[in-house]
Enzyme design. Structure first.
Site, mmCIF file in Angstrom:
data_model
loop_
_atom_site.group_PDB
_atom_site.id
_atom_site.type_symbol
_atom_site.label_atom_id
_atom_site.label_comp_id
_atom_site.label_asym_id
_atom_site.label_seq_id
_atom_site.Cartn_x
_atom_site.Cartn_y
_atom_site.Cartn_z
ATOM 1 N N CYS A 107 2.959 4.076 -4.975
ATOM 2 C CA CYS A 107 2.978 3.269 -3.756
ATOM 3 C C CYS A 107 2.632 4.190 -2.592
ATOM 4 C CB CYS A 107 4.367 2.657 -3.554
ATOM 5 S SG CYS A 107 4.518 1.706 -2.022
ATOM 6 N N HIS A 153 2.882 -6.076 -6.906
ATOM 7 C CA HIS A 153 3.342 -4.946 -6.087
ATOM 8 C C HIS A 153 3.218 -5.261 -4.591
ATOM 9 C CE1 HIS A 153 3.575 -0.428 -5.334
ATOM 10 N NE2 HIS A 153 3.191 -0.906 -4.171
ATOM 11 N N GLU A 154 2.054 -5.766 -4.195
ATOM 12 C CA GLU A 154 1.813 -5.990 -2.764
ATOM 13 C C GLU A 154 2.646 -7.156 -2.221
ATOM 14 O OE1 GLU A 154 0.387 -3.732 -1.143
ATOM 15 O OE2 GLU A 154 -0.415 -2.701 -2.898
ATOM 16 N N HIS A 178 6.113 -6.300 -1.285
ATOM 17 C CA HIS A 178 6.248 -5.653 0.023
ATOM 18 C C HIS A 178 6.584 -6.684 1.115
ATOM 19 C CE1 HIS A 178 5.360 -1.414 -0.390
ATOM 20 N NE2 HIS A 178 4.263 -1.637 -1.083
HETATM 21 ZN ZN ZN Z 1 3.305 -0.210 -2.211
#
Ligand code: ZN
Length: 185
Positions: free
Chosen positions: A110, A152-153, A156
């Site tokens: 990340c 993953h994004e 966030h």
């Molecule tokens: Zn990330």
């Protein structure tokens, strides 16, 4: 010009981001931010960047997986990850659905946890409903590495980070990943 990428421990990375309105998406401010995020992601380099990572608590993501980044892996690793180039695109106000309960585990990193990698189990296939940079509705069906990037994004935007479900015993510096683990799997 590029933006500073905030590192783990920054409170904004743990704050759920708000949705954007159609008017905001069409504004010069957001269009300029998208360009800056594109430059910042490419220079990092990374395959995705979410607005909280550059200090904006809004539901905006840029993604691009370029052939130059994929070429760091050997053909077997590329096949195992189902990793293919993904053109630059923008996701706004995304909603994710898991289309396959099967999970696959690979090392990932990340940009907000610079210098480290670890194994993270992720769903093999997802569907994402979102708006693009023109505020048009888009449906994305993704498998493999692209599905991993999306998970993953989008995390966030919910104040979550990959370390939340990383196998912590696999946590490694980037240097030791290259030395011991990259070619071992
Ligand atoms: Zn990330």
């Amino acid at each position: 010009m590029k933006l500073e990428i905030l590192q783990i421990g920054s409170p904004i990375l743990r704050t759920p981001a708000r949705a954007l309105t159609i008017e905001e998406i069409q504004s010069a401010t957001i269009q300029q931010l998208i360009e800056l995020m594109k430059v910042t992601m490419r220079e990092a380099p990374g395959v995705g960047l979410a607005a909280p990572q550059i200090g904006e608590s809004i539901q905006l993501i840029v993604i691009e997986d370029r052939i130059e980044l994929i070429q760091n892996l050997n053909p077997e690793q590329i096949a195992a990850r189902e990793r293919r180039p993904v053109d630059f695109h923008v996701l706004i106000n995304p909603r994710i659905t898991f289309k396959d309960q099967q999970k696959v585990t690979f090392f990932e990193g990340c940009l907000s946890f610079a210098g480290f990698m670890g194994q993270v189990p992720r769903a093999i296939a997802v569907q994402v409903e979102c708006l693009n940079e023109h505020a048009e509705h888009v449906t994305i069906d993704a498998r493999g590495w692209y599905a991993r990037i999306l998970q993953h994004e989008i995390e966030h935007l919910h104040g979550k980070l990959c370390v939340d479900h990383m196998n912590m015993q696999s946590l490694t510096s980037i240097e030791n990943y290259a030395k011991y683990w990259r070619d071992a799997q």
